[in-house]
Write a protein that holds these residues in place. Structure first.
Motif, PDB file in Angstrom:
ATOM      1  N   LYS A  15     -16.596  17.644  -3.596  1.00 61.10           N
ATOM      2  CA  LYS A  15     -17.617  18.492  -4.238  1.00 61.10           C
ATOM      3  C   LYS A  15     -17.257  18.824  -5.683  1.00 61.10           C
ATOM      4  N   THR A  16     -16.003  19.225  -5.879  1.00 60.62           N
ATOM      5  CA  THR A  16     -15.593  19.661  -7.219  1.00 60.62           C
ATOM      6  C   THR A  16     -15.592  18.485  -8.198  1.00 60.62           C
ATOM      7  N   THR A  17     -15.023  17.369  -7.760  1.00 60.85           N
ATOM      8  CA  THR A  17     -15.001  16.170  -8.600  1.00 60.85           C
ATOM      9  C   THR A  17     -16.417  15.779  -8.998  1.00 60.85           C
ATOM     10  N   LEU A  38     -17.946  28.541  -6.985  1.00 60.61           N
ATOM     11  CA  LEU A  38     -18.217  29.519  -5.924  1.00 60.61           C
ATOM     12  C   LEU A  38     -17.276  29.336  -4.746  1.00 60.61           C
ATOM     13  N   ASP A  39     -16.161  28.687  -4.983  1.00 61.61           N
ATOM     14  CA  ASP A  39     -15.218  28.443  -3.897  1.00 61.61           C
ATOM     15  C   ASP A  39     -14.181  29.559  -3.868  1.00 61.61           C
ATOM     16  N   SER A  40     -13.808  29.994  -2.659  1.00 64.49           N
ATOM     17  CA  SER A  40     -12.770  31.026  -2.567  1.00 64.49           C
ATOM     18  C   SER A  40     -11.399  30.414  -2.891  1.00 64.49           C
ATOM     19  N   PRO A  42     -10.628  28.317  -5.692  1.00 64.17           N
ATOM     20  CA  PRO A  42     -11.289  27.710  -6.849  1.00 64.17           C
ATOM     21  C   PRO A  42     -10.428  26.657  -7.532  1.00 64.17           C
ATOM     22  N   ASN A  43     -10.973  25.467  -7.748  1.00 66.27           N
ATOM     23  CA  ASN A  43     -10.229  24.497  -8.538  1.00 66.27           C
ATOM     24  C   ASN A  43     -11.083  23.687  -9.494  1.00 66.27           C
ATOM     25  N   LEU A  44     -12.266  24.222  -9.770  1.00 67.91           N
ATOM     26  CA  LEU A  44     -13.130  23.575 -10.746  1.00 67.91           C
ATOM     27  C   LEU A  44     -12.483  23.591 -12.138  1.00 67.91           C
ATOM     28  N   LEU A 140     -23.802  24.443  -9.031  1.00 72.02           N
ATOM     29  CA  LEU A 140     -23.020  25.355  -8.200  1.00 72.02           C
ATOM     30  C   LEU A 140     -22.055  24.542  -7.342  1.00 72.02           C
ATOM     31  N   ASP A 141     -20.770  24.719  -7.558  1.00 70.84           N
ATOM     32  CA  ASP A 141     -19.745  24.056  -6.749  1.00 70.84           C
ATOM     33  C   ASP A 141     -19.461  24.994  -5.580  1.00 70.84           C
ATOM     34  N   LEU A 142     -20.017  24.648  -4.420  1.00 70.91           N
ATOM     35  CA  LEU A 142     -19.985  25.570  -3.287  1.00 70.91           C
ATOM     36  C   LEU A 142     -18.680  25.484  -2.506  1.00 70.91           C
TER      37      LEU A 142
HETATM   38 MG   LIG Z   1     -13.731  22.071  -4.431  1.00 75.35          MG
END
Ligand SMILES: [Mg+2]
Ligand SMILES: Nc1ncnc2c1ncn2[C@@H]1O[C@H](COP(=O)(O)OP(=O)(O)O)[C@@H](O)[C@H]1O
Length: 254
Positions: A15-17, A38-40, A42-44, A140-142
């Protein structure tokens, strides 16, 4: 026209990539893009080459959440359900390139069904109050799984992308997400097949089609992406021409 896009799927599916690669494609098309983490976990920021220290999630800023929601922090205490937060989008977004910025929001794992706390109200307000101009898009990166699919998050989405990697577990997650859509009024949902290798493309296509699905966008498995993650390097300038072409076709059809 600006687009509101969310990227969902099983943990680790990409997702993030994919959020980052899409931001690049939209920005090259002249859009201003706001990437929202929006990830708990987070690595965006990392995938964008932004130092993690510069991108601490807004939801962890206790005093900010308290100030905006009027919460005293007391469990069960009163707070605003609909706090005013629009200015925070402007003041806390980190510039990544001329056209791309990152808003590190994070999320709070709710302690159970129906839990609604000041942090949740704060996150929901941030996501639902993004106002898009003509040439502005938001991605939105969920968080992995289904918890992100509350009304406020998906409200007004133009496109939900569900990332699937070869494997039944990932396909099952996609199916569970798709089953929730009719209730949420999402305009369009598409499947992104990721980590596809020549040897598993046919298998994934079969697993998808047996479930009435097909991949609209394909991102090939890449040792280069693995290496970039190992070194903590940005994936922003990573190129895959098939992915780019298919993503543009999906955007164009909206
Ligand atoms: Mg991710
Ligand atoms: N197409 C790909 N080829 C190889 N590795 C990939 C690919 N896409 C993602 N990855 C790797 O898979 C891992 C999880 O990707 P990430 O984007 O963080 O997934 P998510 O956000 O869904 O948890 C990372 O190590 C990333 O580098």
């Amino acid at each position: 026209m600006g687009l509101k896009i969310a990227v969902a799927g099983k943990g680790g599916s990409g997702k993030t990539t994919i959020s980052v690669l899409l931001a690049k494609i939209l920005s090259e098309d002249g859009q201003k893009v706001l990437l929202v983490d929006l990830d708990s976990d987070p690595n965006l920021a990392n995938a964008l080459g932004v130092p993690a220290g510069a991108a601490s999630p807004l939801v962890h800023r206790k005093e900010l959440v308290a100030e905006r929601t009027g919460s005293t922090g007391e469990p069960g205490g009163m707070f605003l359900l609909n706090p005013s937060v629009v200015d925070l989008i402007e003041s806390h977004a980190l510039k990544v390139t001329d056209r791309v910025s990152l808003l590190p929001v994070g999320t709070i794992e709710s302690a159970g069904e129906g839990c609604f706390c000041p942090q949740t109200a704060f996150v929901r307000a941030l996501v639902s109050k993004v106002v898009l101009g003509k040439d502005e898009s938001v991605i939105l990166d969920l968080e992995a799984g289904l918890e992100a699919f509350g009304r406020a998050v998906v409200e007004g989405l133009d496109l939900l992308l569900i990332v699937v990697e070869p494997g039944m577990r990932s396909v099952e997650t996609a199916k569970r997400i798709l089953r929730m859509l009719p209730d949420l009024g999402i305009r369009s949902a598409r499947i992104v097949a990721n980590k596809v290798r020549p040897g598993n493309l046919a298998l994934l296509a079969r697993q998808l089609s047996e479930n009435g699905l097909s991949a609209d966008i394909v991102l090939a498995y890449s040792d280069e992406l693995v290496a970039r993650d190992l070194d903590g390097r940005s994936v922003f300038d990573y190129l895959d021409s098939r992915f780019e072409e298919e993503a543009k076709a999906v955007f164009g059809a909206l």
